[in-house]
Design a protein around this motif. Structure first.
Motif, PDB file in Angstrom:
ATOM      1  N   LYS A   1       1.855   0.773 -10.427  1.00 20.77           N
ATOM      2  CA  LYS A   1       0.812   1.648 -10.310  1.00 20.77           C
ATOM      3  C   LYS A   1       0.882   2.044  -8.654  1.00 20.77           C
ATOM      4  N   ILE A   2       1.006   1.061  -7.873  1.00 20.06           N
ATOM      5  CA  ILE A   2       0.835   1.385  -6.461  1.00 20.06           C
ATOM      6  C   ILE A   2       1.928   2.359  -6.029  1.00 20.06           C
ATOM      7  N   ILE A   3       3.421   1.996  -6.506  1.00 24.18           N
ATOM      8  CA  ILE A   3       4.697   2.917  -6.296  1.00 24.18           C
ATOM      9  C   ILE A   3       4.291   4.137  -6.817  1.00 24.18           C
ATOM     10  N   ALA A   4       3.980   4.497  -8.083  1.00 24.25           N
ATOM     11  CA  ALA A   4       3.926   5.664  -8.846  1.00 24.25           C
ATOM     12  C   ALA A   4       2.859   6.549  -8.326  1.00 24.25           C
ATOM     13  N   SER A   5       1.832   5.804  -7.931  1.00 21.27           N
ATOM     14  CA  SER A   5       0.721   6.721  -6.957  1.00 21.27           C
ATOM     15  C   SER A   5       1.289   7.206  -6.043  1.00 21.27           C
ATOM     16  N   ALA A   6       2.017   6.341  -4.970  1.00 23.65           N
ATOM     17  CA  ALA A   6       2.386   6.910  -3.789  1.00 23.65           C
ATOM     18  C   ALA A   6       3.617   8.117  -4.106  1.00 23.65           C
ATOM     19  N   LEU A   7       4.438   7.673  -4.995  1.00 23.70           N
ATOM     20  CA  LEU A   7       5.355   8.925  -5.207  1.00 23.70           C
ATOM     21  C   LEU A   7       4.718  10.192  -5.735  1.00 23.70           C
ATOM     22  N   LYS A   8       3.811  10.167  -6.351  1.00 21.98           N
ATOM     23  CA  LYS A   8       2.946  11.173  -7.091  1.00 21.98           C
ATOM     24  C   LYS A   8       2.170  12.010  -5.773  1.00 21.98           C
ATOM     25  N   ASN A   9       1.703  11.261  -4.769  1.00 23.69           N
ATOM     26  CA  ASN A   9       0.925  11.922  -3.783  1.00 23.69           C
ATOM     27  C   ASN A   9       1.602  12.012  -2.471  1.00 23.69           C
ATOM     28  N   ASP A  10       2.795  11.667  -2.297  1.00 24.83           N
ATOM     29  CA  ASP A  10       3.569  11.776  -0.884  1.00 24.83           C
ATOM     30  C   ASP A  10       4.939  12.514  -1.238  1.00 24.83           C
ATOM     31  N   PRO A  11       4.978  13.747  -0.446  1.00 27.24           N
ATOM     32  CA  PRO A  11       6.065  14.680  -0.474  1.00 27.24           C
ATOM     33  C   PRO A  11       7.434  13.977  -0.188  1.00 27.24           C
ATOM     34  N   LEU A  12       7.345  13.013   0.994  1.00 32.45           N
ATOM     35  CA  LEU A  12       8.375  12.456   1.486  1.00 32.45           C
ATOM     36  C   LEU A  12       9.055  11.400   0.494  1.00 32.45           C
ATOM     37  N   LEU A  13       8.205  10.689  -0.279  1.00 29.38           N
ATOM     38  CA  LEU A  13       8.569   9.552  -1.123  1.00 29.38           C
ATOM     39  C   LEU A  13       8.998  10.208  -2.318  1.00 29.38           C
TER      40      LEU A  13
ATOM     41  N   THR B   1       0.806  -1.228   0.002  1.00 31.55           N
ATOM     42  CA  THR B   1       0.153   0.131  -0.020  1.00 31.55           C
ATOM     43  C   THR B   1       0.832   1.252   0.055  1.00 31.55           C
ATOM     44  N   PRO B   2       0.463   2.310  -0.315  1.00 28.91           N
ATOM     45  CA  PRO B   2       1.229   3.626  -0.089  1.00 28.91           C
ATOM     46  C   PRO B   2       1.631   3.812   1.166  1.00 28.91           C
ATOM     47  N   GLU B   3       0.859   3.530   2.293  1.00 29.43           N
ATOM     48  CA  GLU B   3       1.118   3.835   3.434  1.00 29.43           C
ATOM     49  C   GLU B   3       2.469   2.673   4.022  1.00 29.43           C
ATOM     50  N   GLY B   4       2.249   1.544   3.201  1.00 23.77           N
ATOM     51  CA  GLY B   4       3.377   0.770   3.529  1.00 23.77           C
ATOM     52  C   GLY B   4       4.654   1.098   3.004  1.00 23.77           C
ATOM     53  N   LEU B   5       4.456   1.659   1.827  1.00 23.92           N
ATOM     54  CA  LEU B   5       5.852   2.206   1.142  1.00 23.92           C
ATOM     55  C   LEU B   5       6.485   3.544   1.982  1.00 23.92           C
ATOM     56  N   ARG B   6       5.463   4.362   2.348  1.00 24.52           N
ATOM     57  CA  ARG B   6       5.651   5.580   3.439  1.00 24.52           C
ATOM     58  C   ARG B   6       6.561   5.085   4.623  1.00 24.52           C
ATOM     59  N   HIS B   7       5.962   3.893   5.370  1.00 26.21           N
ATOM     60  CA  HIS B   7       6.564   3.472   6.468  1.00 26.21           C
ATOM     61  C   HIS B   7       7.977   3.003   6.313  1.00 26.21           C
ATOM     62  N   ALA B   8       8.158   2.195   4.944  1.00 26.66           N
ATOM     63  CA  ALA B   8       9.580   1.570   4.583  1.00 26.66           C
ATOM     64  C   ALA B   8      10.331   2.837   4.390  1.00 26.66           C
ATOM     65  N   ALA B   9       9.971   3.891   3.953  1.00 25.98           N
ATOM     66  CA  ALA B   9      10.532   5.300   3.522  1.00 25.98           C
ATOM     67  C   ALA B   9      11.138   5.757   4.859  1.00 25.98           C
ATOM     68  N   ARG B  10      10.153   6.066   5.732  1.00 27.58           N
ATOM     69  CA  ARG B  10      10.594   6.624   6.858  1.00 27.58           C
ATOM     70  C   ARG B  10      11.740   5.841   7.851  1.00 27.58           C
ATOM     71  N   SER B  11      11.408   4.338   7.812  1.00 27.07           N
ATOM     72  CA  SER B  11      12.322   3.519   8.419  1.00 27.07           C
ATOM     73  C   SER B  11      13.638   3.653   7.898  1.00 27.07           C
ATOM     74  N   LEU B  12      13.680   3.594   6.456  1.00 31.71           N
ATOM     75  CA  LEU B  12      14.975   3.709   5.677  1.00 31.71           C
ATOM     76  C   LEU B  12      15.715   5.054   6.202  1.00 31.71           C
ATOM     77  N   ALA B  13      15.020   5.956   6.156  1.00 33.08           N
ATOM     78  CA  ALA B  13      15.651   7.497   6.597  1.00 33.08           C
ATOM     79  C   ALA B  13      15.975   7.549   8.084  1.00 33.08           C
ATOM     80  N   SER B  14      15.417   6.690   8.850  1.00 31.55           N
ATOM     81  CA  SER B  14      16.091   6.614  10.085  1.00 31.55           C
ATOM     82  C   SER B  14      17.214   5.740  10.448  1.00 31.55           C
ATOM     83  N   ALA B  15      17.466   5.065   9.343  1.00 31.06           N
ATOM     84  CA  ALA B  15      18.686   4.379   9.166  1.00 31.06           C
ATOM     85  C   ALA B  15      19.913   4.842   8.291  1.00 31.06           C
ATOM     86  N   GLY B  16      19.647   6.148   7.765  1.00 31.83           N
ATOM     87  CA  GLY B  16      20.589   6.740   7.333  1.00 31.83           C
ATOM     88  C   GLY B  16      20.521   6.732   5.639  1.00 31.83           C
TER      89      GLY B  16
END
Length: 121
Positions: free
Chosen positions: A59-71, A23-38
């Motif tokens: 499509k899931i990833i592209a939509s998440a990237l389009k709609n989430d500033p952090l991603l 899900t886009p939320e899962g991708l965002r969670h992964a991104a935040r966790s990656l950021a916390s790991a440097g």
């Protein structure tokens, strides 16, 4: 020191980018966790799969990237690790042989369109 760039991330922090449950939320969670790991930047990576599954994941990833500033800030593209790879045991690694195929312009254009726009193929 600036953060690291990881050009091949199949998932992180319990999130599998190749999972049908992504899900886009899962991708965002992964991104935040990656950021916390440097990790400051990364490429979400998809492995060889059916055309339909790869398009769905794109499509899931592209939509998440389009709609989430952090991603958008962290991901400057999507890495497709296949399906246009060697079908031989060894070099193929974990990629399912039944989905390895020769490059086809029509399929590649579908991948590109979905990755750019999150639109239908």
């Amino acid at each position: 020191m600036p953060g690291f760039f990881d050009p091949q991330v199949n998932g992180f922090a319990g999130v599998d980018f190749n999972s049908p449950h992504l899900t886009p939320e899962g991708l965002r969670h992964a991104a935040r966790s990656l950021a916390s790991a440097g990790i400051a930047r990364f490429l979400p990576t998809l492995i060889t799969s059916s055309q339909e599954k790869m398009i769905r994941q794109l499509k899931i990833i592209a939509s998440a990237l389009k709609n989430d500033p952090l991603l958008r800030k962290m991901c400057h593209g999507i890495h497709l690790e296949g399906p246009y790879i060697s079908p031989e045991d060894g070099p193929r690694g974990v990629h399912p042989r039944e989905f390895v195929r020769l490059p086809q312009w029509k399929n590649w254009r579908s991948f590109r369109r979905c990755a750019k726009e999150g639109s239908s193929a």
